[in-house]
Design an enzyme around this catalytic site. Sequence first.
Site, short mmCIF file in Angstrom:
data_model
loop_
_atom_site.label_atom_id
_atom_site.label_comp_id
_atom_site.label_asym_id
_atom_site.label_seq_id
_atom_site.Cartn_x
_atom_site.Cartn_y
_atom_site.Cartn_z
N CYS A 115 -3.81 -17.69 -13.23
CA CYS A 115 -4.64 -17.23 -14.35
C CYS A 115 -3.80 -17.19 -15.63
CB CYS A 115 -5.20 -15.85 -14.03
SG CYS A 115 -6.54 -15.31 -15.13
N CYS B 96 -8.36 -22.43 -12.33
CA CYS B 96 -9.47 -21.67 -11.76
C CYS B 96 -9.90 -22.17 -10.39
CB CYS B 96 -10.65 -21.68 -12.72
SG CYS B 96 -10.32 -20.89 -14.31
N CYS C 31 -8.10 -20.37 -7.67
CA CYS C 31 -8.05 -18.91 -7.81
C CYS C 31 -8.92 -18.26 -6.74
CB CYS C 31 -8.54 -18.51 -9.20
SG CYS C 31 -8.63 -16.71 -9.46
N GLU D 170 12.71 -5.44 -12.83
CA GLU D 170 11.55 -5.15 -13.69
C GLU D 170 11.94 -5.05 -15.16
OE1 GLU D 170 8.39 -5.22 -12.90
OE2 GLU D 170 9.00 -5.77 -10.87
N CYS E 42 -15.40 -14.65 -10.74
CA CYS E 42 -14.88 -14.36 -12.07
C CYS E 42 -15.95 -14.64 -13.13
CB CYS E 42 -13.64 -15.20 -12.34
SG CYS E 42 -12.98 -15.05 -14.02
#
Length: 362
Positions: A205, A212, A215, A50, A221
């Site tokens: 995205c 899209c 997605c 991370e 959305c």
Amino acid sequence: MAPSTRSDPAIDVALFAPTLIAWQRIHGRQTLPWQQLGDARDAYRVWLAEIMLQQTQVAAVIPYYRRFLGRFADVQALAAAPLDDVMELWSGLGYYSRARNLHAAARSVVADFGGTFPRDVDALQSLPGIGRSTGGAIAAFAFGVKAPILDGNVKRVLARVFLVEGLSTTTAYTKRMWALGEALLPDEEIERYTQGLMDLGATVCTPRNPACLICPFESSCIAHREGREEEVPERAARKRVPLRWTAMLLVTRGRSVFVERRPPVGIWGGLWSLPEMAADTGDAAMADAVARFGAAVSFERTPGFVHGFTHFVLHAEIVRVTLDESVAMCESPLPSTRWISFDALASVGLPAPVRTLLEALA
């Protein structure tokens, strides 16, 4: 203008997490190094990944992650290592304050937490280099803690799906996004949900030309339905990137080159690099400065390299100086300096463009 979330019957908050989790199970990333062989439950490996992933893409991180684990198998090994060893392995990954914070955090985990990473997000945030989003990711992946994250990818996904309007850099906008992130958290499979947010933002995205049609939220959305995908989230106008110039002294004596450690803050903080002077320093003043190293047999000013940083572009001129090996060297007044052999460049933490320059001469 205060940020707002569009109220729309097509958006069912209760279905957001299940939809994302189902998508991640089939289409998300499953074989990242820190996800394999139980690594997702190893707090040290989760934390290391991370920190490296902050402002850096996965493809760039993977080889560094593997090298770090090869050298520092656990937090105790990292805490016991000299900072120079950590900076050496980090060289080329950029944002070098992360490496310094990584080392400091490892020492804090050993000294303050008995060598075990804390589960609590607030306690994680007490460690150097860990903010709320990174702390939430570590807590979720390593311990299954129900905690939100809000990095750039996640902010973009939520802003588009729920059409959260407003300037994304404002405090009010960020506060609204954190509240939305909290409201969407599922009670189960928090690890897969968190990974799904990251995967969707990184692979589907995207900031430009989002995919899209593949997605899972294509039909719900709001930004997509209104054709506003690339308008959301709203960003401040880009400022023109300034240019900076410097002159770097490349002083060699036989098969060795003179380097100095850079200050701990600022660009390339803590790395070893070539001494610098103002780019407009005249030849006479430059020659006087070089004289402190010894008798020069050659002195040449040449074009060097151009390197882009987040907030400016650096133009570096190289002043190539070769010292006479038959004449004794002068004492250098500079602190934190050393001579390194061209054969030992791989063992020193150097800025990527400086390393490239020196390796070409080796």
